[in-house]
Scaffold this motif. Sequence first.
Motif, short mmCIF file in Angstrom:
data_model
loop_
_atom_site.label_atom_id
_atom_site.label_comp_id
_atom_site.label_asym_id
_atom_site.label_seq_id
_atom_site.Cartn_x
_atom_site.Cartn_y
_atom_site.Cartn_z
N GLY A 351 0.80 -1.21 0.00
CA GLY A 351 0.00 0.00 0.00
C GLY A 351 0.83 1.26 0.00
O GLY A 351 0.48 2.26 -0.64
N LEU A 352 1.95 1.27 0.71
CA LEU A 352 2.76 2.48 0.87
C LEU A 352 3.81 2.65 -0.22
O LEU A 352 4.54 3.64 -0.23
CB LEU A 352 3.46 2.47 2.24
N ALA A 353 3.90 1.71 -1.15
CA ALA A 353 4.96 1.74 -2.15
C ALA A 353 4.97 3.01 -3.01
O ALA A 353 6.03 3.64 -3.17
CB ALA A 353 4.89 0.50 -3.03
N PRO A 354 3.84 3.43 -3.61
CA PRO A 354 3.92 4.62 -4.47
C PRO A 354 4.38 5.87 -3.74
O PRO A 354 5.20 6.63 -4.25
CB PRO A 354 2.49 4.77 -5.00
N ALA A 355 3.85 6.11 -2.54
CA ALA A 355 4.27 7.29 -1.78
C ALA A 355 5.74 7.21 -1.42
O ALA A 355 6.47 8.20 -1.49
CB ALA A 355 3.42 7.44 -0.53
N THR A 356 6.20 6.01 -1.06
CA THR A 356 7.63 5.84 -0.75
C THR A 356 8.48 6.14 -1.98
O THR A 356 9.49 6.85 -1.90
CB THR A 356 7.89 4.40 -0.26
N GLY A 357 8.08 5.60 -3.13
CA GLY A 357 8.83 5.86 -4.35
C GLY A 357 8.85 7.33 -4.72
O GLY A 357 9.88 7.86 -5.15
N LEU A 358 7.72 8.01 -4.54
CA LEU A 358 7.65 9.43 -4.85
C LEU A 358 8.55 10.24 -3.93
O LEU A 358 9.26 11.16 -4.37
CB LEU A 358 6.20 9.91 -4.74
N LEU A 359 8.56 9.91 -2.63
CA LEU A 359 9.41 10.61 -1.68
C LEU A 359 10.90 10.40 -2.02
O LEU A 359 11.69 11.36 -2.01
CB LEU A 359 9.14 10.13 -0.26
N ILE A 360 11.28 9.17 -2.32
CA ILE A 360 12.67 8.89 -2.66
C ILE A 360 13.08 9.65 -3.92
O ILE A 360 14.15 10.27 -3.98
CB ILE A 360 12.89 7.38 -2.86
N ALA A 361 12.21 9.64 -4.94
CA ALA A 361 12.53 10.35 -6.18
C ALA A 361 12.66 11.84 -5.95
O ALA A 361 13.54 12.50 -6.51
CB ALA A 361 11.46 10.06 -7.23
N ALA A 362 11.78 12.40 -5.11
CA ALA A 362 11.86 13.82 -4.80
C ALA A 362 13.18 14.16 -4.11
O ALA A 362 13.84 15.15 -4.43
CB ALA A 362 10.67 14.23 -3.93
N MET A 363 13.58 13.34 -3.15
CA MET A 363 14.81 13.60 -2.43
C MET A 363 16.04 13.42 -3.31
O MET A 363 17.03 14.14 -3.16
CB MET A 363 14.88 12.72 -1.18
N LEU A 364 15.99 12.47 -4.24
CA LEU A 364 17.12 12.26 -5.15
C LEU A 364 17.31 13.44 -6.10
O LEU A 364 18.43 13.71 -6.55
CB LEU A 364 16.90 10.98 -5.97
N THR A 365 16.22 14.12 -6.43
CA THR A 365 16.29 15.20 -7.42
C THR A 365 16.20 16.58 -6.80
O THR A 365 16.11 17.58 -7.52
CB THR A 365 15.16 15.04 -8.45
N GLY A 366 16.23 16.66 -5.47
CA GLY A 366 16.22 17.95 -4.80
C GLY A 366 14.89 18.66 -4.80
O GLY A 366 14.82 19.87 -4.57
N ARG A 367 13.81 17.91 -5.01
CA ARG A 367 12.47 18.50 -5.00
C ARG A 367 11.90 18.48 -3.58
O ARG A 367 12.33 17.72 -2.73
CB ARG A 367 11.53 17.74 -5.95
N GLU A 368 10.91 19.31 -3.37
CA GLU A 368 10.25 19.36 -2.07
C GLU A 368 9.34 18.14 -1.93
O GLU A 368 8.41 17.94 -2.73
CB GLU A 368 9.42 20.64 -1.95
N PRO A 369 9.54 17.30 -0.92
CA PRO A 369 8.65 16.14 -0.72
C PRO A 369 7.22 16.60 -0.44
O PRO A 369 7.00 17.66 0.16
CB PRO A 369 9.25 15.43 0.49
N PRO A 370 6.23 15.82 -0.84
CA PRO A 370 4.83 16.21 -0.66
C PRO A 370 4.33 16.10 0.77
O PRO A 370 3.20 16.50 1.05
CB PRO A 370 4.07 15.25 -1.59
N LEU A 371 5.13 15.56 1.67
CA LEU A 371 4.77 15.52 3.09
C LEU A 371 6.03 15.51 3.94
O LEU A 371 7.14 15.34 3.43
CB LEU A 371 3.86 14.32 3.41
#
Length: 392
Positions: A351-371
């Motif tokens: 269940g938590l996989a997409p949010a985890t992937g999005l957070l990791i991708a944001a942190m890898l690219t210097g973007r602001e995480p959504p939470l």
Amino acid sequence: MVVGAGVVGAACAYYACLFGLDVTVVDRGPVAGGTTGAGEGNLLVSDKEPGPELQLALLSTQLWRDLPTSLPARVEYERKGGLVVASTEAGLAALRDFAAGQQRAGVEAAEVPADRLADLEPHLAHGLAGGFHYPQDAQVQPALAAAHLLRATALEGKEDGGDRGRLTLRLGEEVTAVLTGSGGAVRGVRTPRGDLRAPHVVNATGTWGGRLARLAGVELPVLPRRGFVLVTEPLPRVVRHKVYSADYVADVASGSAALQTSAVVEGTPAGPVLIGASRERVGFDPTLSVEVLRRLATQATRLFPALAEVRAIRAYAGFRPYLPDHLPAIGPDPRVPGLLHACGHEGAGIGLAPATGLLIAAMLTGREPPLDVTPFAPERFTGKADEKVRDT
């Protein structure tokens, strides 16, 4: 580089490529060969109390719905909703208090009085005090989810021709060392087939997350928590929702190493009914426990008496990646620059996989995480190990 080809690793690769990064996914086995392949595919908000994990689950719920339309059909995505039931008035009052807190946090929940339970589940046992319906709960087939996330990543990277990154998949390669440079920063990993260079390594190895962390020289206290699933013969849709007793919520939150079982029953699009759930910390012992299966069957037939006449055709075990505070480790590890963790989700990884992937991708690219990612910081666990391989 992502180590781990389960659903969390697949989601990390999917969003990282979406954000323009080239990604190599390496796994010692096949896609979904570990915990993912032994999961039920639950996408739940109903079992989570208000707090960081619930916020992660709510984000994931939206992401599962927003994934490309071709993906959910292939992974048996079904937003069927959950039904939590209580056998006593005291249990129902506790569910009512729990749901009130969840509703304030953004969860959809509606009380179902005893005389209306049959409207949702015609085969449910009589005499229950009532329950709560959670329409946001859903389900996927977890192995298909991991495979098609990776497939979509590879196809989109090839066909887009724009800013998307490309995926390289290396299966059957066990990571034996994490390579670091003279300053301690990650430089890649070593496998029996040679060294794989990368400026970042994402630890998405699930139950084995502690092992990979030790290869990088740090401690992450991921422990296996064994669980069994009982599978029936294919049936007409006897169970329409994910149905479980109020005891299940307490078991999920418990840190006890002892055996715990609580009825969780759900139908599948293919016909079989899946029956869980059990939890116990016995290391990586996969031994089949007849006693656990007997408990699961007994509890399931109390909820659905019609299942007493149904044949169980198989059972399987899996290991949930347990962390002591019941929160996953998501994000960069400041002890080893370039190392990120995406593991320790216990029974909620699908269940938590997409949010985890999005957070990791944001942190890898210097973007602001959504939470807020602070509650998931890997450095909240202390300790140091010695197994670091210097890159020469």
